[in-house]
Motif scaffolding. Structure first.
Motif, PDB file in Angstrom:
ATOM      1  N   THR A  10       0.828  -1.213   0.000  1.00  0.00           N
ATOM      2  CA  THR A  10       0.000   0.000   0.000  1.00  0.00           C
ATOM      3  C   THR A  10       0.858   1.256   0.000  1.00  0.00           C
ATOM      4  O   THR A  10       0.603   2.193  -0.763  1.00  0.00           O
ATOM      5  N   VAL A  11       1.894   1.276   0.833  1.00  0.00           N
ATOM      6  CA  VAL A  11       2.780   2.442   0.909  1.00  0.00           C
ATOM      7  C   VAL A  11       3.523   2.626  -0.408  1.00  0.00           C
ATOM      8  O   VAL A  11       3.623   3.747  -0.926  1.00  0.00           O
ATOM      9  N   GLU A  12       4.033   1.542  -0.986  1.00  0.00           N
ATOM     10  CA  GLU A  12       4.729   1.646  -2.271  1.00  0.00           C
ATOM     11  C   GLU A  12       3.807   2.168  -3.365  1.00  0.00           C
ATOM     12  O   GLU A  12       4.199   3.017  -4.167  1.00  0.00           O
ATOM     13  N   THR A  13       2.567   1.679  -3.398  1.00  0.00           N
ATOM     14  CA  THR A  13       1.594   2.148  -4.388  1.00  0.00           C
ATOM     15  C   THR A  13       1.282   3.630  -4.190  1.00  0.00           C
ATOM     16  O   THR A  13       1.234   4.404  -5.151  1.00  0.00           O
ATOM     17  N   TYR A  14       1.076   4.029  -2.935  1.00  0.00           N
ATOM     18  CA  TYR A  14       0.784   5.433  -2.630  1.00  0.00           C
ATOM     19  C   TYR A  14       1.942   6.336  -3.052  1.00  0.00           C
ATOM     20  O   TYR A  14       1.742   7.347  -3.736  1.00  0.00           O
ATOM     21  N   VAL A  18       1.857   9.295  -5.931  1.00  0.00           N
ATOM     22  CA  VAL A  18       2.168  10.692  -5.615  1.00  0.00           C
ATOM     23  C   VAL A  18       3.362  11.153  -6.431  1.00  0.00           C
ATOM     24  O   VAL A  18       3.359  12.258  -6.991  1.00  0.00           O
ATOM     25  N   ASP A  19       4.383  10.312  -6.555  1.00  0.00           N
ATOM     26  CA  ASP A  19       5.575  10.681  -7.312  1.00  0.00           C
ATOM     27  C   ASP A  19       5.250  10.860  -8.800  1.00  0.00           C
ATOM     28  O   ASP A  19       5.843  11.714  -9.465  1.00  0.00           O
ATOM     29  N   GLY A  24       9.170  14.055  -6.492  1.00  0.00           N
ATOM     30  CA  GLY A  24       9.995  14.635  -5.439  1.00  0.00           C
ATOM     31  C   GLY A  24       9.240  15.351  -4.335  1.00  0.00           C
ATOM     32  O   GLY A  24       9.858  15.919  -3.439  1.00  0.00           O
ATOM     33  N   LEU A  25       7.930  15.341  -4.379  1.00  0.00           N
ATOM     34  CA  LEU A  25       7.147  16.073  -3.381  1.00  0.00           C
ATOM     35  C   LEU A  25       7.322  15.490  -1.980  1.00  0.00           C
ATOM     36  O   LEU A  25       7.567  16.210  -1.031  1.00  0.00           O
ATOM     37  N   ILE A  26       7.219  14.183  -1.849  1.00  0.00           N
ATOM     38  CA  ILE A  26       7.324  13.565  -0.532  1.00  0.00           C
ATOM     39  C   ILE A  26       8.782  13.254  -0.221  1.00  0.00           C
ATOM     40  O   ILE A  26       9.436  12.519  -0.948  1.00  0.00           O
ATOM     41  N   GLU A  27       9.261  13.846   0.855  1.00  0.00           N
ATOM     42  CA  GLU A  27      10.652  13.633   1.281  1.00  0.00           C
ATOM     43  C   GLU A  27      10.751  12.596   2.390  1.00  0.00           C
ATOM     44  O   GLU A  27      11.807  12.014   2.602  1.00  0.00           O
ATOM     45  N   GLY A  28       9.683  12.371   3.099  1.00  0.00           N
ATOM     46  CA  GLY A  28       9.681  11.385   4.180  1.00  0.00           C
ATOM     47  C   GLY A  28       8.268  10.930   4.460  1.00  0.00           C
ATOM     48  O   GLY A  28       7.314  11.676   4.256  1.00  0.00           O
ATOM     49  N   ARG A  57       3.264  24.589  -0.533  1.00  0.00           N
ATOM     50  CA  ARG A  57       2.248  25.020  -1.495  1.00  0.00           C
ATOM     51  C   ARG A  57       1.880  23.886  -2.441  1.00  0.00           C
ATOM     52  O   ARG A  57       0.713  23.651  -2.717  1.00  0.00           O
ATOM     53  N   ALA A  58       2.878  23.154  -2.945  1.00  0.00           N
ATOM     54  CA  ALA A  58       2.607  22.029  -3.842  1.00  0.00           C
ATOM     55  C   ALA A  58       1.841  20.934  -3.112  1.00  0.00           C
ATOM     56  O   ALA A  58       0.969  20.297  -3.680  1.00  0.00           O
ATOM     57  N   ALA A  59       2.150  20.724  -1.849  1.00  0.00           N
ATOM     58  CA  ALA A  59       1.455  19.705  -1.066  1.00  0.00           C
ATOM     59  C   ALA A  59      -0.017  20.061  -0.917  1.00  0.00           C
ATOM     60  O   ALA A  59      -0.882  19.216  -1.061  1.00  0.00           O
TER      61      ALA A  59
END
Length: 85
Positions: A10-14, A18-19, A24-28, A57-59
């Motif tokens: 699930t995390v890999e799919t999410y 998003v990517d 590059g939006l999610i850093e952690g 802002r992008a988030a």
């Protein structure tokens, strides 16, 4: 601590979705709730997490386009469900 296969998938799919939308939006990504307390039940639990983003802002823009409401009562935490509640 190893994660249950359904959580990893699930995390890999999410993260991949998003990517694809905002590279590059999610850093952690920090898992919390029942996973952090070692009380996750695959048939009953959801997956709670906090995502750290590169750009506030992008988030917010990405969250709105995906149906999330920025400034929710639990801060930056978002809930992503596996379909079981």
């Amino acid at each position: 601590m190893s994660l249950p296969a359904i959580v990893e998938d699930t995390v890999e799919t999410y993260l991949a979705s998003v990517d694809a939308e905002a590279p590059g939006l999610i850093e952690g990504l920090y898992l919390e709730g029942s996973l952090a307390l070692n009380d996750f039940r695959p048939d009953a639990s959801d997956i709670d997490f906090v995502a750290v983003t590169a750009n506030r802002r992008a988030a917010r823009s990405s969250a709105r386009s995906n149906g999330y409401t920025p400034g929710c009562t639990n801060g930056a935490a978002a809930r992503f469900s596996t379909g079981s509640t």
